[in-house]
Write a protein that holds these residues in place. Structure first.
Motif, PDB file in Angstrom:
ATOM      1  N   PHE A   1       0.848  -1.186   0.000  1.00  0.00           N
ATOM      2  CA  PHE A   1       0.000   0.000   0.000  1.00  0.00           C
ATOM      3  C   PHE A   1       0.888   1.241   0.000  1.00  0.00           C
ATOM      4  CE2 PHE A   1      -2.187  -3.493   1.972  1.00  0.00           C
ATOM      5  CZ  PHE A   1      -3.462  -3.450   1.423  1.00  0.00           C
ATOM      6  N   ILE A   2       0.439   2.278  -0.704  1.00  0.00           N
ATOM      7  CA  ILE A   2       1.234   3.490  -0.809  1.00  0.00           C
ATOM      8  C   ILE A   2       0.339   4.718  -0.680  1.00  0.00           C
ATOM      9  CG2 ILE A   2       1.073   3.558  -3.358  1.00  0.00           C
ATOM     10  CD1 ILE A   2       4.018   4.632  -3.268  1.00  0.00           C
ATOM     11  N   SER A   3       0.840   5.717   0.017  1.00  0.00           N
ATOM     12  CA  SER A   3       0.131   6.998   0.107  1.00  0.00           C
ATOM     13  C   SER A   3       0.849   8.008  -0.779  1.00  0.00           C
ATOM     14  CB  SER A   3       0.103   7.495   1.561  1.00  0.00           C
ATOM     15  OG  SER A   3       1.410   7.655   2.076  1.00  0.00           O
ATOM     16  N   TYR A   4       0.080   8.863  -1.454  1.00  0.00           N
ATOM     17  CA  TYR A   4       0.657   9.870  -2.343  1.00  0.00           C
ATOM     18  C   TYR A   4      -0.415  10.911  -2.651  1.00  0.00           C
ATOM     19  CZ  TYR A   4      -1.806   7.337  -6.108  1.00  0.00           C
ATOM     20  OH  TYR A   4      -2.754   6.743  -6.905  1.00  0.00           O
ATOM     21  N   VAL A   5      -0.121  11.838  -3.536  1.00  0.00           N
ATOM     22  CA  VAL A   5      -1.086  12.872  -3.935  1.00  0.00           C
ATOM     23  C   VAL A   5      -1.436  12.677  -5.403  1.00  0.00           C
ATOM     24  CG1 VAL A   5      -1.559  15.333  -4.147  1.00  0.00           C
ATOM     25  CG2 VAL A   5      -0.196  14.488  -2.219  1.00  0.00           C
TER      26      VAL A   5
ATOM     27  N   TYR B   1       2.394  25.112  -7.275  1.00  0.00           N
ATOM     28  CA  TYR B   1       2.385  26.494  -7.753  1.00  0.00           C
ATOM     29  C   TYR B   1       3.435  27.299  -6.988  1.00  0.00           C
ATOM     30  CZ  TYR B   1      -2.146  24.707  -9.296  1.00  0.00           C
ATOM     31  OH  TYR B   1      -3.133  23.941  -9.846  1.00  0.00           O
ATOM     32  N   ALA B   2       3.429  28.601  -7.173  1.00  0.00           N
ATOM     33  CA  ALA B   2       4.379  29.477  -6.484  1.00  0.00           C
ATOM     34  C   ALA B   2       4.194  29.367  -4.974  1.00  0.00           C
ATOM     35  CB  ALA B   2       4.164  30.919  -6.942  1.00  0.00           C
ATOM     36  N   ASN B   3       5.311  29.604  -4.247  1.00  0.00           N
ATOM     37  CA  ASN B   3       5.318  29.572  -2.779  1.00  0.00           C
ATOM     38  C   ASN B   3       4.896  28.207  -2.227  1.00  0.00           C
ATOM     39  OD1 ASN B   3       6.027  32.350  -2.664  1.00  0.00           O
ATOM     40  ND2 ASN B   3       3.878  32.901  -2.979  1.00  0.00           N
ATOM     41  N   ASN B   4       5.180  27.171  -3.017  1.00  0.00           N
ATOM     42  CA  ASN B   4       4.913  25.789  -2.598  1.00  0.00           C
ATOM     43  C   ASN B   4       3.435  25.508  -2.337  1.00  0.00           C
ATOM     44  OD1 ASN B   4       7.452  24.663  -2.822  1.00  0.00           O
ATOM     45  ND2 ASN B   4       8.077  25.327  -0.775  1.00  0.00           N
ATOM     46  N   ASN B   5       2.545  26.282  -2.914  1.00  0.00           N
ATOM     47  CA  ASN B   5       1.134  25.928  -2.868  1.00  0.00           C
ATOM     48  C   ASN B   5       0.904  24.757  -3.820  1.00  0.00           C
ATOM     49  OD1 ASN B   5       0.287  27.981  -1.056  1.00  0.00           O
ATOM     50  ND2 ASN B   5       0.413  29.479  -2.719  1.00  0.00           N
ATOM     51  N   TYR B   6      -0.119  23.964  -3.554  1.00  0.00           N
ATOM     52  CA  TYR B   6      -0.330  22.789  -4.376  1.00  0.00           C
ATOM     53  C   TYR B   6      -1.822  22.505  -4.500  1.00  0.00           C
ATOM     54  CZ  TYR B   6      -2.077  19.734  -0.720  1.00  0.00           C
ATOM     55  OH  TYR B   6      -2.878  19.160   0.231  1.00  0.00           O
ATOM     56  N   SER B   7      -2.142  21.678  -5.463  1.00  0.00           N
ATOM     57  CA  SER B   7      -3.486  21.132  -5.581  1.00  0.00           C
ATOM     58  C   SER B   7      -3.356  19.652  -5.879  1.00  0.00           C
ATOM     59  CB  SER B   7      -4.270  21.841  -6.689  1.00  0.00           C
ATOM     60  OG  SER B   7      -3.689  21.570  -7.957  1.00  0.00           O
ATOM     61  N   GLY B   8      -4.371  18.912  -5.535  1.00  0.00           N
ATOM     62  CA  GLY B   8      -4.342  17.464  -5.721  1.00  0.00           C
ATOM     63  C   GLY B   8      -5.066  16.793  -4.578  1.00  0.00           C
ATOM     64  N   THR B   9      -5.239  15.488  -4.682  1.00  0.00           N
ATOM     65  CA  THR B   9      -5.985  14.735  -3.672  1.00  0.00           C
ATOM     66  C   THR B   9      -5.089  13.702  -3.001  1.00  0.00           C
ATOM     67  OG1 THR B   9      -7.991  14.962  -5.017  1.00  0.00           O
ATOM     68  CG2 THR B   9      -8.003  13.289  -3.269  1.00  0.00           C
ATOM     69  N   PRO B  10      -4.824  13.841  -1.692  1.00  0.00           N
ATOM     70  CA  PRO B  10      -4.062  12.805  -0.986  1.00  0.00           C
ATOM     71  C   PRO B  10      -4.864  11.499  -0.945  1.00  0.00           C
ATOM     72  CG  PRO B  10      -4.099  14.860   0.262  1.00  0.00           C
ATOM     73  CD  PRO B  10      -5.113  14.993  -0.824  1.00  0.00           C
ATOM     74  N   VAL B  11      -4.201  10.399  -1.291  1.00  0.00           N
ATOM     75  CA  VAL B  11      -4.880   9.107  -1.354  1.00  0.00           C
ATOM     76  C   VAL B  11      -4.014   8.017  -0.726  1.00  0.00           C
ATOM     77  CG1 VAL B  11      -6.143   9.731  -3.455  1.00  0.00           C
ATOM     78  CG2 VAL B  11      -3.939   8.550  -3.637  1.00  0.00           C
ATOM     79  N   ILE B  12      -4.660   6.898  -0.421  1.00  0.00           N
ATOM     80  CA  ILE B  12      -3.972   5.663  -0.049  1.00  0.00           C
ATOM     81  C   ILE B  12      -4.479   4.587  -0.994  1.00  0.00           C
ATOM     82  CG2 ILE B  12      -3.603   3.910   1.726  1.00  0.00           C
ATOM     83  CD1 ILE B  12      -4.125   6.086   3.828  1.00  0.00           C
ATOM     84  N   ASP B  13      -3.573   3.973  -1.741  1.00  0.00           N
ATOM     85  CA  ASP B  13      -3.924   2.943  -2.724  1.00  0.00           C
ATOM     86  C   ASP B  13      -3.200   1.644  -2.420  1.00  0.00           C
ATOM     87  OD1 ASP B  13      -5.407   4.839  -4.030  1.00  0.00           O
ATOM     88  OD2 ASP B  13      -4.230   4.828  -5.890  1.00  0.00           O
ATOM     89  N   SER B  14      -3.795   0.546  -2.827  1.00  0.00           N
ATOM     90  CA  SER B  14      -3.061  -0.723  -2.825  1.00  0.00           C
ATOM     91  C   SER B  14      -2.295  -0.818  -4.148  1.00  0.00           C
ATOM     92  CB  SER B  14      -4.020  -1.906  -2.688  1.00  0.00           C
ATOM     93  OG  SER B  14      -4.792  -2.043  -3.862  1.00  0.00           O
ATOM     94  N   PHE B  15      -1.198  -1.566  -4.140  1.00  0.00           N
ATOM     95  CA  PHE B  15      -0.407  -1.739  -5.356  1.00  0.00           C
ATOM     96  C   PHE B  15       0.044  -3.185  -5.462  1.00  0.00           C
ATOM     97  CE2 PHE B  15       3.625  -1.925  -7.661  1.00  0.00           C
ATOM     98  CZ  PHE B  15       3.249  -1.336  -8.862  1.00  0.00           C
TER      99      PHE B  15
ATOM    100  N   MET C   1      -3.519  -0.817  -9.368  1.00  0.00           N
ATOM    101  CA  MET C   1      -3.693   0.003  -8.183  1.00  0.00           C
ATOM    102  C   MET C   1      -5.182   0.087  -7.856  1.00  0.00           C
ATOM    103  SD  MET C   1      -0.841   3.014  -8.702  1.00  0.00           S
ATOM    104  CE  MET C   1      -0.821   3.413  -6.950  1.00  0.00           C
ATOM    105  N   TYR C   2      -5.487   0.107  -6.549  1.00  0.00           N
ATOM    106  CA  TYR C   2      -6.878   0.142  -6.098  1.00  0.00           C
ATOM    107  C   TYR C   2      -6.984   1.174  -4.982  1.00  0.00           C
ATOM    108  CZ  TYR C   2     -11.425  -1.564  -4.451  1.00  0.00           C
ATOM    109  OH  TYR C   2     -12.738  -1.670  -4.088  1.00  0.00           O
ATOM    110  N   ASN C   3      -7.875   2.124  -5.139  1.00  0.00           N
ATOM    111  CA  ASN C   3      -7.992   3.188  -4.147  1.00  0.00           C
ATOM    112  C   ASN C   3      -8.739   2.733  -2.890  1.00  0.00           C
ATOM    113  OD1 ASN C   3      -9.956   5.847  -3.316  1.00  0.00           O
ATOM    114  ND2 ASN C   3      -7.738   6.114  -3.340  1.00  0.00           N
ATOM    115  N   LEU C   4      -8.113   3.002  -1.729  1.00  0.00           N
ATOM    116  CA  LEU C   4      -8.744   2.681  -0.448  1.00  0.00           C
ATOM    117  C   LEU C   4      -9.285   3.918   0.254  1.00  0.00           C
ATOM    118  CD1 LEU C   4      -6.242   0.131   1.163  1.00  0.00           C
ATOM    119  CD2 LEU C   4      -8.196  -0.327  -0.303  1.00  0.00           C
ATOM    120  N   LEU C   5      -8.598   5.034   0.092  1.00  0.00           N
ATOM    121  CA  LEU C   5      -8.981   6.232   0.839  1.00  0.00           C
ATOM    122  C   LEU C   5      -8.556   7.475   0.089  1.00  0.00           C
ATOM    123  CD1 LEU C   5     -10.058   7.343   3.655  1.00  0.00           C
ATOM    124  CD2 LEU C   5      -7.648   7.454   4.312  1.00  0.00           C
TER     125      LEU C   5
END
Length: 497
Positions: free
Chosen positions: A386-390, A396-410, A417-421
């Motif tokens: 299992f791996i967590s990532y975004v 973006y500038a000043n280390n702002n970001y967009s995306g969805t933090p997830v936990i997937d099986s691999f 890959m299968y999304n758990l959370l």
């Protein structure tokens, strides 16, 4: 003639009965204390045969005898037949306890009687930290902990891999008992291997002795190393004929915060030479003191691949399985690496994560980067990864970001890959808690949350949908079929069975 025989028999009986009393009558008593790592001492009480007044054979024999008596919680025992003086005994006694972490219940003080004319010790009266009524349960806790650790290794692993897997196991289990660099309290268990197996709360001595205890069971030579200058202890372990340093406390990234690692730790101080340990790689150790005969000069692993891996490394059929992070692209690769160094990237999807950099403040006010910690963790549960990532990370500038933090099986074989959370916060840590995936978020690092495996199983199993999707998280025995066997497996894991 009969009378003479009777008198001779009486004389023999008198000598037999009163000789121990006469020895006792002419002996004196005293007390002493030895330096023990589990009692807070940061010194090497090592000895060589040349420093003792007894032979190597006698020293070895008395060591075994002392261990047997301490292991069996004997109130008092005689060592008079060994002809050992108080100074010799003190050296040997401390080594027996320091070299055998399963004697976690033995205190540093002891009483003894001796013959004044020769200085020979007659009897020894140990002091114990717990009562006889408590010892059986305490030993059960210790042994259960050892067995859980041993289940992490298998016959496909070489000694370096076994040392690595146990390093990571302790990192995932232990917690340094401080919050924001302030100790919450101090208990004897923090300093012993028992603390690791009891509740996981240990300071450097506890990390060190627990690692030694497990390595000994695996038949791998392991000693402890100290620095009185640092007031710190760690291990030296012998791999393929060479000694290397292993500092679990320093590799536990959150030891200064009192946060359980749960998949977040380093390998910077794993199998390192003294020179590497004294550099930025090992965070500047000083005052290193080894046992006599132990030298950590081999540099084979000083620049090894695991230096940059700040989460779990697993061994599958003799190969390393781990996630590697590129701070420039912020991309993660899940790799299989052979012992010979051939690396294959397993994931075909793009996996990315944000990161933070741990720094050291210098005297001139500048900062020295020590290690990059990505918000991505890689764990294994029941032979599944299992791996967590975004997902869909954009920076973006000043280390702002967009995306969805997830936990997937691999799946390392099918690459699926299968999304758990999915949530709205960085997944700061990721680990296994009572048979379930546990995690913390960046804004709530002290509150471990879990993905409830049993409720997921019940929801899946009771589903009336004809298109129910296979769920790897509840396929606990990893046989690609979800049935009552998985239910039993999950239930037992939740109960610690």
């Amino acid at each position: 003639m009969k009378r003479i025989t009777a008198l001779l028999c009486s004389a023999i009986i008198l000598i037999t009965v009163f000789t121990p009393f006469s020895v006792f009558a002419f002996s004196k008593t005293d007390e002493s204390e030895v330096e023990l790592l589990q009692a807070g001492s940061f010194s090497i009480s090592d000895f060589s045969v040349q420093t003792l007044s007894v032979s190597a054979k006698t020293a070895s024999s008395v060591e075994s005898f002392i261990y047997e008596n301490l292991f069996n919680y004997v109130d008092s025992f005689s060592v008079q037949s060994y002809g050992i003086t108080a100074s010799d005994f003190q050296s040997i006694y401390s080594n027996v306890i320091n070299d055998n972490p399963d004697l976690f219940y033995v205190s540093s003080s002891f009483g003894y009687s001796y013959i004044p004319s020769s200085g020979i010790i007659v009897t020894v009266t140990p002091s114990y930290a717990i009562t006889k009524d408590e010892i059986t349960q305490a030993k059960l806790v210790f042994e259960t902990g050892i067995q859980k650790a041993l289940r992490q290794v298998d016959s496909s692993m070489n000694d370096a891999q076994k040392a690595l897997v146990i390093h990571d196991y302790i990192m995932n289990t232990a917690t340094y008992p401080v919050i924001n660099n302030v100790s919450t309290d101090d208990r004897e268990s923090y300093h012993s291997a028992y603390g690791m197996f009891y509740d996981g709360y240990v300071v450097c001595a506890g990390y060190t002795l627990a690692y030694s205890a497990i390595m000994q069971r695996l038949g791998i030579d392991c000693k402890y190393v100290v620095s009185s200058e640092m007031q710190h202890a760690w291990n030296s372990v012998k791999i393929d004929g060479y000694w290397y340093n292993v500092d679990l406390t320093f590799d536990d990234i959150h030891f200064a915060q009192g946060v359980n690692a749960l998949g977040t730790f380093m390998h910077n101080c794993f199998l390192k030479s003294d020179n590497a340990l004294q550099s930025i790689i090992g965070f500047w150790h000083t005052g290193i003191q080894h046992y006599s005969g132990v030298t950590c000069t081999n540099t084979k692993y000083d620049d090894y691949f695991w230096n940059g891996v700040n989460t779990n490394i697993y061994v599958d059929n003799g190969d390393y399985i781990y996630s590697a992070y590129d701070e420039n692209t912020r991309n993660i690769s899940i790799n299989r690496r052979t012992v010979s160094g051939n690396v294959t990237k397993l994931n075909t999807q793009t996996i990315a994560a944000f990161y933070v950099t741990l720094t050291k403040s210098n005297s001139d006010g500048s900062q020295t980067a020590r290690v990059v910690i990505p918000f991505s963790k890689f764990i294994k549960l029941d032979n599944q990864y299992f791996i967590s990532y975004v997902k869909n990370l954009k920076v973006y500038a000043n280390n702002n970001y967009s995306g969805t933090p997830v936990i997937d099986s691999f799946d390392i074989y099918t690459k699926e890959m299968y999304n758990l959370l999915s949530n709205n916060e960085f997944n700061f840590t990721l680990g296994v808690v009572n048979g379930e995936i546990g995690y913390t978020t960046y804004n709530n690092r002290y509150d471990i949350q879990t993905i409830p495996r049993m409720s997921v199983f019940t929801e899946y199993y009771n589903s009336t949908s004809d298109t129910a999707v296979y769920h790897p998280y509840i396929d606990a025995n990893n046989d690609k079929v979800i049935n009552a066997k998985d239910f039993a497996y999950i239930y037992n894991a939740s109960k610690g069975m």
